[in-house]
Design a protein around this motif. Structure first.
Motif, PDB file in Angstrom:
ATOM      1  N   PRO A  47       0.817  -1.228   0.000  1.00 50.61           N
ATOM      2  CA  PRO A  47       0.000   0.000   0.000  1.00 50.61           C
ATOM      3  C   PRO A  47       0.850   1.278   0.000  1.00 50.61           C
ATOM      4  N   ARG A  48       1.924   1.275   0.739  1.00 50.89           N
ATOM      5  CA  ARG A  48       2.825   2.432   0.774  1.00 50.89           C
ATOM      6  C   ARG A  48       3.513   2.657  -0.576  1.00 50.89           C
ATOM      7  N   ALA A  49       3.734   1.560  -1.302  1.00 49.73           N
ATOM      8  CA  ALA A  49       4.487   1.636  -2.560  1.00 49.73           C
ATOM      9  C   ALA A  49       3.622   1.901  -3.785  1.00 49.73           C
ATOM     10  N   VAL A  50       2.301   1.998  -3.613  1.00 49.97           N
ATOM     11  CA  VAL A  50       1.396   2.144  -4.767  1.00 49.97           C
ATOM     12  C   VAL A  50       1.817   3.261  -5.726  1.00 49.97           C
ATOM     13  N   PRO A  51       2.133   4.475  -5.254  1.00 49.94           N
ATOM     14  CA  PRO A  51       2.508   5.522  -6.227  1.00 49.94           C
ATOM     15  C   PRO A  51       3.741   5.149  -7.068  1.00 49.94           C
ATOM     16  N   ALA A  52       4.747   4.572  -6.435  1.00 48.53           N
ATOM     17  CA  ALA A  52       5.959   4.193  -7.178  1.00 48.53           C
ATOM     18  C   ALA A  52       5.672   3.041  -8.140  1.00 48.53           C
ATOM     19  N   ILE A  53       4.845   2.104  -7.721  1.00 51.63           N
ATOM     20  CA  ILE A  53       4.497   0.979  -8.596  1.00 51.63           C
ATOM     21  C   ILE A  53       3.656   1.471  -9.766  1.00 51.63           C
ATOM     22  N   ARG A  54       2.735   2.403  -9.500  1.00 51.98           N
ATOM     23  CA  ARG A  54       1.936   2.983 -10.591  1.00 51.98           C
ATOM     24  C   ARG A  54       2.856   3.658 -11.621  1.00 51.98           C
ATOM     25  N   HIS A  55       3.858   4.374 -11.116  1.00 52.27           N
ATOM     26  CA  HIS A  55       4.819   5.038 -11.994  1.00 52.27           C
ATOM     27  C   HIS A  55       5.549   4.013 -12.866  1.00 52.27           C
ATOM     28  N   ALA A  56       5.978   2.916 -12.247  1.00 48.70           N
ATOM     29  CA  ALA A  56       6.670   1.863 -13.000  1.00 48.70           C
ATOM     30  C   ALA A  56       5.731   1.208 -14.011  1.00 48.70           C
ATOM     31  N   ALA A  57       4.479   0.960 -13.628  1.00 49.00           N
ATOM     32  CA  ALA A  57       3.509   0.317 -14.516  1.00 49.00           C
ATOM     33  C   ALA A  57       3.164   1.214 -15.706  1.00 49.00           C
ATOM     34  N   ASP A  58       3.232   2.521 -15.511  1.00 47.86           N
ATOM     35  CA  ASP A  58       2.975   3.445 -16.622  1.00 47.86           C
ATOM     36  C   ASP A  58       4.078   3.371 -17.675  1.00 47.86           C
ATOM     37  N   GLU A  81      -6.909  -3.128  -7.370  1.00 51.09           N
ATOM     38  CA  GLU A  81      -7.887  -2.247  -6.736  1.00 51.09           C
ATOM     39  C   GLU A  81      -7.526  -0.779  -6.939  1.00 51.09           C
ATOM     40  N   HIS A  82      -6.250  -0.525  -7.187  1.00 52.39           N
ATOM     41  CA  HIS A  82      -5.776   0.847  -7.443  1.00 52.39           C
ATOM     42  C   HIS A  82      -5.629   1.110  -8.945  1.00 52.39           C
ATOM     43  N   GLY A  83      -6.154   0.196  -9.758  1.00 51.71           N
ATOM     44  CA  GLY A  83      -6.106   0.367 -11.207  1.00 51.71           C
ATOM     45  C   GLY A  83      -4.747   0.108 -11.828  1.00 51.71           C
ATOM     46  N   ILE A  84      -3.886  -0.603 -11.125  1.00 52.03           N
ATOM     47  CA  ILE A  84      -2.540  -0.888 -11.630  1.00 52.03           C
ATOM     48  C   ILE A  84      -2.512  -2.299 -12.196  1.00 52.03           C
ATOM     49  N   ARG A  85      -2.172  -2.404 -13.461  1.00 53.49           N
ATOM     50  CA  ARG A  85      -2.139  -3.700 -14.146  1.00 53.49           C
ATOM     51  C   ARG A  85      -0.785  -4.368 -13.874  1.00 53.49           C
ATOM     52  N   THR A  86      -0.843  -5.590 -13.344  1.00 52.82           N
ATOM     53  CA  THR A  86       0.362  -6.356 -13.043  1.00 52.82           C
ATOM     54  C   THR A  86       0.136  -7.809 -13.430  1.00 52.82           C
ATOM     55  N   ALA A  87       1.212  -8.555 -13.393  1.00 53.40           N
ATOM     56  CA  ALA A  87       1.147 -10.003 -13.589  1.00 53.40           C
ATOM     57  C   ALA A  87       1.851 -10.655 -12.411  1.00 53.40           C
TER      58      ALA A  87
END
Length: 194
Positions: A47-58, A81-87
């Motif tokens: 949860p704390r890393a969501v912004p950085a992960i979103r940046h990487a996923a973009d 749940e945060h709209g970030i697509r991952t595998a």
């Protein structure tokens, strides 16, 4: 909500050069061997890393990895749940190693920690033995063993593990101060090689 999907060890190996790989195991498990180039963000820090992960996923595809796939599935659901697509890596690092792919072992691992599955087996076994031993003093103590058995059955049915969540909070399973901040900074700057 974005639906997470799984990559086999072969698919992930073929695409490793273009993926941002996040390992959601504990720091000790990560240090014991991880996919080449993987960044360690323990599951409870997602949860704390969501912004950085979103940046990487973009910027490209993100692969989430753990030992067997259960924790990475959980992380992928949280990120979805945060709209970030991952595998997720189907079967985790176990499937990766079984497929004959190398795990990266840091030259000087800061600490040797058992993998979470082994920690859970030890803890559950000790608690069952304690419950049985105390049950010789008073039969009500056998409920400890029954509770652990019920918890293990529930864990298998739901692919979750409350005991692992508790054990992950122990000091030897926690990141050192500053490790997560450094990893998030790396993730914000990280670009998988093309």
């Amino acid at each position: 909500m974005t639906t997470p999907h799984a990559l086999s060890a072969h698919q992930a190996h073929t695409r490793l050069h273009e993926l941002t790989v996040l390992d959601v195991r504990t720091p000790g498990e990560y240090a014991a061997g991880h996919l080449p180039g993987a960044l360690n963000i323990p599951l409870d820090q997602i949860p704390r890393a969501v912004p950085a992960i979103r940046h990487a996923a973009d910027r490209g595809d993100v692969l989430v990895v753990c030992a067997s796939g259960a924790r990475s599935d959980s992380a992928c659901r949280t990120l979805a749940e945060h709209g970030i697509r991952t595998a997720t890596l189907a079967g985790g690092t176990g499937a990766w190693a079984t497929a004959g792919h190398d795990l990266h072992h840091p030259e000087q691992a800061s600490r040797a920690t058992w993998d979470m599955e082994r920690q859970v087996r030890l803890t559950a076994g000790v608690l069952v033995l304690v419950g049985l031993g105390l049950g010789l003093l008073h039969p009500a103590f056998q409920l400890i063993s029954a509770a652990i058995a019920g918890g293990l059955a529930f864990s298998a049915l739901t692919k979750t593990c409350g005991m692992a969540a508790v054990l992950a909070k122990l000091p030897h399973n926690r990141p050192q101060p500053g490790d997560i901040d450094a990893t998030l900074a790396t993730l914000l700057d990280h670009r998988p090689p093309k």
